[in-house]
Design an enzyme around this catalytic site. Structure first.
Site, short mmCIF file in Angstrom:
data_model
loop_
_atom_site.label_atom_id
_atom_site.label_comp_id
_atom_site.label_asym_id
_atom_site.label_seq_id
_atom_site.Cartn_x
_atom_site.Cartn_y
_atom_site.Cartn_z
N ARG A 240 0.81 -1.23 0.00
CA ARG A 240 0.00 0.00 0.00
C ARG A 240 0.84 1.27 0.00
O ARG A 240 0.36 2.35 0.35
CB ARG A 240 -0.98 0.02 1.17
CG ARG A 240 -2.00 -1.11 1.15
CD ARG A 240 -3.06 -0.93 2.21
NE ARG A 240 -4.04 -2.02 2.17
CZ ARG A 240 -3.93 -3.15 2.86
NH1 ARG A 240 -2.88 -3.33 3.65
NH2 ARG A 240 -4.85 -4.08 2.78
N LYS B 104 2.65 11.58 -10.84
CA LYS B 104 1.77 10.73 -11.65
C LYS B 104 2.53 9.47 -12.04
O LYS B 104 3.59 9.53 -12.65
CB LYS B 104 1.29 11.48 -12.89
CG LYS B 104 0.30 12.59 -12.58
CD LYS B 104 -0.03 13.43 -13.80
CE LYS B 104 -0.87 12.69 -14.81
NZ LYS B 104 -1.33 13.59 -15.89
N GLU C 26 8.83 18.63 -24.82
CA GLU C 26 8.05 18.82 -23.60
C GLU C 26 8.44 20.13 -22.91
O GLU C 26 7.59 20.81 -22.32
CB GLU C 26 8.25 17.64 -22.65
CG GLU C 26 7.57 16.36 -23.09
CD GLU C 26 6.06 16.33 -22.81
OE1 GLU C 26 5.53 17.35 -22.31
OE2 GLU C 26 5.43 15.31 -23.10
N LYS D 225 6.20 23.34 -13.83
CA LYS D 225 5.51 22.13 -13.37
C LYS D 225 5.19 22.24 -11.88
O LYS D 225 4.08 21.90 -11.44
CB LYS D 225 6.41 20.91 -13.64
CG LYS D 225 5.76 19.54 -13.31
CD LYS D 225 4.83 19.11 -14.40
CE LYS D 225 4.23 17.72 -14.17
NZ LYS D 225 5.11 16.63 -14.63
N GLU E 182 -4.86 16.74 -10.64
CA GLU E 182 -5.37 16.98 -11.99
C GLU E 182 -6.90 17.12 -12.02
O GLU E 182 -7.58 16.49 -12.82
CB GLU E 182 -4.93 15.86 -12.94
CG GLU E 182 -5.03 16.28 -14.40
CD GLU E 182 -4.43 15.27 -15.37
OE1 GLU E 182 -4.22 15.64 -16.52
OE2 GLU E 182 -4.17 14.13 -14.96
N ARG F 128 -4.12 21.53 -13.71
CA ARG F 128 -3.04 20.65 -14.16
C ARG F 128 -3.29 20.10 -15.56
O ARG F 128 -2.35 19.67 -16.24
CB ARG F 128 -2.84 19.51 -13.15
CG ARG F 128 -1.60 18.68 -13.40
CD ARG F 128 -1.23 17.84 -12.20
NE ARG F 128 -0.11 16.96 -12.50
CZ ARG F 128 0.49 16.19 -11.61
NH1 ARG F 128 0.11 16.21 -10.36
NH2 ARG F 128 1.50 15.41 -11.97
N ASN G 264 -1.42 19.05 -20.38
CA ASN G 264 -1.76 18.12 -21.46
C ASN G 264 -1.77 18.80 -22.82
O ASN G 264 -2.21 18.20 -23.81
CB ASN G 264 -3.14 17.49 -21.19
CG ASN G 264 -3.14 16.61 -19.96
OD1 ASN G 264 -2.16 15.95 -19.66
ND2 ASN G 264 -4.25 16.62 -19.23
N HIS H 153 -1.29 16.84 -26.02
CA HIS H 153 -1.33 15.41 -25.72
C HIS H 153 -2.54 14.69 -26.30
O HIS H 153 -2.47 13.49 -26.54
CB HIS H 153 -1.27 15.18 -24.21
CG HIS H 153 0.11 15.34 -23.64
ND1 HIS H 153 0.82 16.52 -23.72
CD2 HIS H 153 0.90 14.47 -22.97
CE1 HIS H 153 1.99 16.35 -23.15
NE2 HIS H 153 2.07 15.13 -22.68
N HIS I 227 -1.16 11.85 -28.31
CA HIS I 227 -1.25 10.45 -27.90
C HIS I 227 -1.82 9.58 -29.02
O HIS I 227 -1.42 8.42 -29.18
CB HIS I 227 -2.12 10.32 -26.65
CG HIS I 227 -1.37 10.56 -25.37
ND1 HIS I 227 -2.01 10.67 -24.16
CD2 HIS I 227 -0.05 10.71 -25.12
CE1 HIS I 227 -1.10 10.88 -23.21
NE2 HIS I 227 0.09 10.91 -23.78
N HIS J 298 7.38 9.86 -27.97
CA HIS J 298 6.37 10.63 -27.25
C HIS J 298 6.54 12.12 -27.53
O HIS J 298 5.58 12.81 -27.88
CB HIS J 298 6.50 10.37 -25.74
CG HIS J 298 5.56 11.18 -24.92
ND1 HIS J 298 4.22 10.92 -24.83
CD2 HIS J 298 5.78 12.28 -24.13
CE1 HIS J 298 3.64 11.79 -24.03
NE2 HIS J 298 4.56 12.63 -23.59
#
Length: 334
Positions: A113, A135, A177, A213, A223, A227, A231, A234, A238, A248
């Site tokens: 956990r 993330k 990026e 960031k 998010e 946030r 993206n 993206h 993607h 990427h």
């Protein structure tokens, strides 16, 4: 240089310093069992350098590439920890790029956990973006990052010296990026991309990107709103990444172009050409569109896209997927 991510009890330091990988033991609690996760595209010396500073360092090397961001590879890491007797007081360290950080972070979030996680990014993309923010995820069912968790690292050590071993294509991919960060939040940083040899001011680029960031994550850790600005590029990107052999960063750069205003787009095109990024790709447009529809950022049939009208600022817009077909056609040639 140390930048503090302020997230209450989840706060941590982001260190940007030449040679900090070799001195990681001065910054991190390594006096315990440490799973050092790396990939076979990273010089083995990096992981060994870190493992040598641990009380008990267990190096796990996975295959490079998105194929390793899977439940199968995650299971292998968890089994390695279980077999080595890891408990809640032990930790996981990622030494590599974004894939490695995502995978190792999710293993840390999942084992018992949650155990401590440290990120030591060694690619431009991971140093300017993915190593910061918490993330973690793996791909599943053909969808990127669909299974994961928010799990903040205890510290991030960014050693710009590790970038010296990267091939030019991977460097350019990571800089895409950083250009994304600049376009949505830092006009002066984007102008640096336009006017300077970026390779000569890499630490400035890393610092600027990390500060952007940090600012966004501190205001929206999970998010739920702001946030999503990160993206930018993206949604279509993607789709392109899933349907082509582009990296990427190359895919995200192409995804940014249709989301820019007519005034900003030619500026971004010149930056992409300067960095050696593709400005179009040949692919099946319908395949790109279908892959885009799998994007996890869709909600009730609509997509939230990020648009840049002026460098250094952004706006969000809810659109129907069909409205993005002309945007795909702008950069994907049949």
């Amino acid at each position: 240089m140390t930048i503090r991510m302020e997230l209450g009890r989840n706060s941590y330091d982001i260190v940007i310093e030449d040679g900090c990988l070799a001195r990681a033991g001065e910054r991190l609690d390594l006096a315990r069992r440490v799973l050092v996760v790396t990939d076979d595209g990273v010089p083995p010396a990096y992981a060994q350098r870190l493992a040598g500073q641990c009380k008990t360092g267990v190096v796990a090397t996975v295959a490079h590439g998105e194929g390793s961001k899977s439940l199968d590879t995650l299971q292998t890491l968890l089994q390695t920890m279980l077999d080595a007797g890891f408990d809640r007081g032990d930790c996981v360290c990622a030494v590599g790029g974004g894939m490695t950080g995502d995978l190792a972070g999710f293993a840390a979030a999942s084992y018992m956990r949650g155990v401590d996680f440290y990120n030591l990014p060694t690619t431009v993309l991971s140093q300017v973006d993915s190593s910061v923010g918490g993330k973690t995820a793996v791909n599943f069912g053909g969808v990127k990052n669909i299974v994961g968790a928010f799990w903040q690292p205890k510290a991030v050590l960014i050693d710009p010296k590790t970038l010296a071993t990267l091939p030019p294509r991977q460097t350019a991919s990571g800089l895409a990026e950083a250009a994304k960060m600049a376009l949505i939040a830092d006009r002066e940083l984007f102008e640096l991309f336009e006017t300077q040899d970026v390779s000569s001011c890499m630490e400035r680029v890393i610092e600027g990107s990390v500060r952007i960031k940090k600012s966004v994550v501190e205001r929206d850790e999970r998010e739920s709103g702001l946030r999503r600005a990160l993206n930018f590029g993206h949604t279509i990107g993607h789709g392109i990444e899933s349907a082509t052999e582009l990296t990427h960063g190359e895919s995200i750069a192409l995804g940014m172009l249709p989301m820019c205003s007519d005034a900003v787009r030619p500026r971004l095109l010149r930056v992409m050409e300067k960095l050696g990024l593709p400005t179009e790709v040949r692919a099946d447009r319908e395949k790109v569109y279908r892959a885009m529809l799998h994007d996890k950022k869709s909600d009730a049939g609509a997509l939230t896209v990020v648009r840049v009208d002026e460098a250094g600022s952004f706006r969000m817009e809810r659109v129907e997927p069909e409205a993005l077909r002309p945007c795909i056609e702008m950069v994907v040639k049949a």
